[in-house]
Design a protein around this motif. Structure first.
Motif, PDB file in Angstrom:
ATOM      1  N   ASN A 117      -1.669 -27.614 -61.138  1.00 39.19           N
ATOM      2  CA  ASN A 117      -1.949 -26.289 -61.690  1.00 39.19           C
ATOM      3  C   ASN A 117      -0.692 -25.639 -62.267  1.00 39.19           C
ATOM      4  O   ASN A 117       0.360 -25.620 -61.626  1.00 39.19           O
ATOM      5  N   ALA A 123       0.355 -15.601 -53.028  1.00 38.13           N
ATOM      6  CA  ALA A 123       0.476 -16.726 -53.960  1.00 38.13           C
ATOM      7  C   ALA A 123       1.045 -17.950 -53.259  1.00 38.13           C
ATOM      8  O   ALA A 123       0.651 -19.081 -53.559  1.00 38.13           O
ATOM      9  N   LEU A 157       0.533 -22.606 -59.881  1.00 35.15           N
ATOM     10  CA  LEU A 157       0.787 -22.797 -58.466  1.00 35.15           C
ATOM     11  C   LEU A 157       1.568 -24.058 -58.142  1.00 35.15           C
ATOM     12  O   LEU A 157       2.106 -24.174 -57.049  1.00 35.15           O
ATOM     13  N   ALA A 185      -6.403 -19.689 -61.243  1.00 33.86           N
ATOM     14  CA  ALA A 185      -5.398 -19.136 -60.339  1.00 33.86           C
ATOM     15  C   ALA A 185      -5.400 -17.611 -60.383  1.00 33.86           C
ATOM     16  O   ALA A 185      -5.371 -16.949 -59.340  1.00 33.86           O
ATOM     17  N   PHE A 214      -3.407 -25.393 -52.869  1.00 35.26           N
ATOM     18  CA  PHE A 214      -3.536 -26.264 -54.044  1.00 35.26           C
ATOM     19  C   PHE A 214      -2.727 -27.539 -53.880  1.00 35.26           C
ATOM     20  O   PHE A 214      -3.090 -28.570 -54.438  1.00 35.26           O
TER      21      PHE A 214
END
Lengths: 222, 204
Positions: free
Chosen positions: B26, B188, B29, B158, B195
């Motif tokens: 991602n 986050a 992330l 996200a 993730f």
């Protein structure tokens, strides 16, 4: 030479206008490249170099650049210096370039640089603009190094590459996760200290600003 | 950076490239790009969705133009070291053009995405995705397009997830010094850990 303005410009970037903890700009390199003290320092210095020279040239050209196409003009000036940093680092320190090269390429879109171009260099004299670049760059470098020291200690149990006995190294992949959390905790600590300072400050002009809570919709033009 | 998603495109299927760009690799992330809008525009769900779609839109179109410029202009002239300048100029002018075209031909779309467009020029996810697909991985045209759309979808995923969590954390009773950005960064961090759990899927 105006002494008050000089002092404000020189010291502004370190504390009152710190790009990392107060303005919260340029967060991508702050999280991605602070895996060790050396990487953080290199990233900070590279950004400072681009910031000083882009501020200088934008300030010199501020009466020439037409207002409507100013952003593309700024981008051309900034990317020239980014390409210089990129080429030099790739040639002389290839190990460092392979570690943080992605984010050296992305200095072009670092919001600190465009924000200072837009809100400082485009309406101030070249000397002040260069000084602003120095102080903003120093503020950014110091903040990155502080985060880098903490992360290197947590991940590798070392300080500036020297192992501290008694602290084991962690899995490299796991240490990448620390970016967000260390930055978040450092900012909370900064806010905590500023709140304590402000509660004690006797006069209003001695108080310091906290980290801003929201992104501005657009960078303010001066 | 963390996960090698295959060199030269041909070895890995486009489905795997797109899946990895959305989930395991991602852009926000695990590549840590595009964090400024991720933190700054995620306070309200509606603005997070708007920003996410604007990013997909611009990323898809700009990757096409950047690919053409790199492969048909820069490489033949041996000017490929100027890719940073060329790409950011393509992106900046494209964003400006899109704004004008949308305002003229599709006012509904403009009212939905318009205010996010100027912010996108300084979103490093756009330039980062173009750099990694075209220069670092040297994907062909179809892979570049697929990768860019998937990267945009990853950004949308996200930012929408973060906006959902922030609706709760903004009301929560937390220490005063954690209010605002610090608690968002810690949220986050926990999302990034979740993730990272997907990272093994493509390796096997």
């Amino acid at each position: 030479m105006d002494k008050a303005k000089l002092k404000e410009t020189m010291l502004g970037g370190l504390l009152r206008n710190n790009p990392t903890f107060v303005l919260v700009l340029g967060t991508c390199p702050t999280i991605a490249t602070t895996t060790s003290l050396f990487n953080s320092f290199a990233m900070g210095v590279a950004t400072m170099f681009v910031l000083i020279f882009s501020n200088l040239f934008i300030s010199l050209l501020r009466r020439v650049i037409p207002d409507r196409v100013r952003i593309p003009c700024y981008i051309v000036i900034i990317s020239t210096f980014v390409i210089i940093v990129q080429r030099v680092m790739n040639r002389f320190i290839p190990d460092l370039y392979s570690a943080i090269g992605t984010f050296i390429d992305l200095i072009v879109v670092n919001c600190i640089i465009l924000a200072r171009a837009e809100s400082y260099a485009s309406c101030n004299k070249p000397l002040y603009s260069m000084l602003d670049g120095v102080s903003m760059g120093l503020g950014f470098t110091c903040a990155l190094c502080m985060i880098g020291i903490v992360r290197e200690f947590l991940a590798a149990g070392s300080f500036a590459g020297m192992a501290i006995p008694g602290f084991p190294a962690m899995d490299a992949a796991a240490s990448n996760m620390f970016g967000f959390i260390v930055f978040g905790c450092m900012m909370a600590l900064f806010n905590f200290l500023v709140q304590k300072w402000n509660a004690r400050a006797k006069r209003a002009e001695k108080t310091l600003p906290l980290a801003r809570e929201e992104s501005p919709a657009e960078v303010t033009k001066c | 950076m963390l996960v090698d998603i295959g060199a030269a495109g041909a070895a890995v299927s486009i489905v795997a490239v797109m899946f990895s760009a959305v989930i395991s690799n991602n852009i926000v992330l695990s590549q840590y790009q595009g964090i400024c809008p991720f933190l700054g525009v995620s306070k309200k769900m509606s603005s997070a969705v708007g920003m996410g779609f604007a990013v997909i839109f611009v990323m898809a179109i700009s990757s096409v133009f950047c690919w053409l410029v790199y492969n048909y202009v820069l490489l033949p002239l041996e000017l490929d070291y100027l890719y940073t300048m060329a790409f950011i100029l393509v992106i900046a002018s494209l964003v400006q053009m899109l704004e004008i075209v949308l305002k003229r031909f599709s006012p509904t779309l403009y009212s939905a995405l318009g205010i996010y467009l100027p912010l996108i020029t300084t979103n490093c996810a756009i330039l980062g995705a173009a750099n990694s697909a075209i220069v670092y991985q040297s994907y062909d045209f179809l892979y570049t397009f697929g990768f860019s759309v998937a990267t945009g979808v990853g950004f949308l995923l996200a930012i929408v997830l973060l906006a959902g969590v922030r609706l709760k954390t903004d009301k929560a009773d937390i220490p005063k010094c954690f209010k605002g950005f610090p608690i968002t960064l810690i949220t986050a961090a926990i999302m990034a850990m979740a993730f990272a759990g997907f990272a093994g899927i493509l390796a096997g």
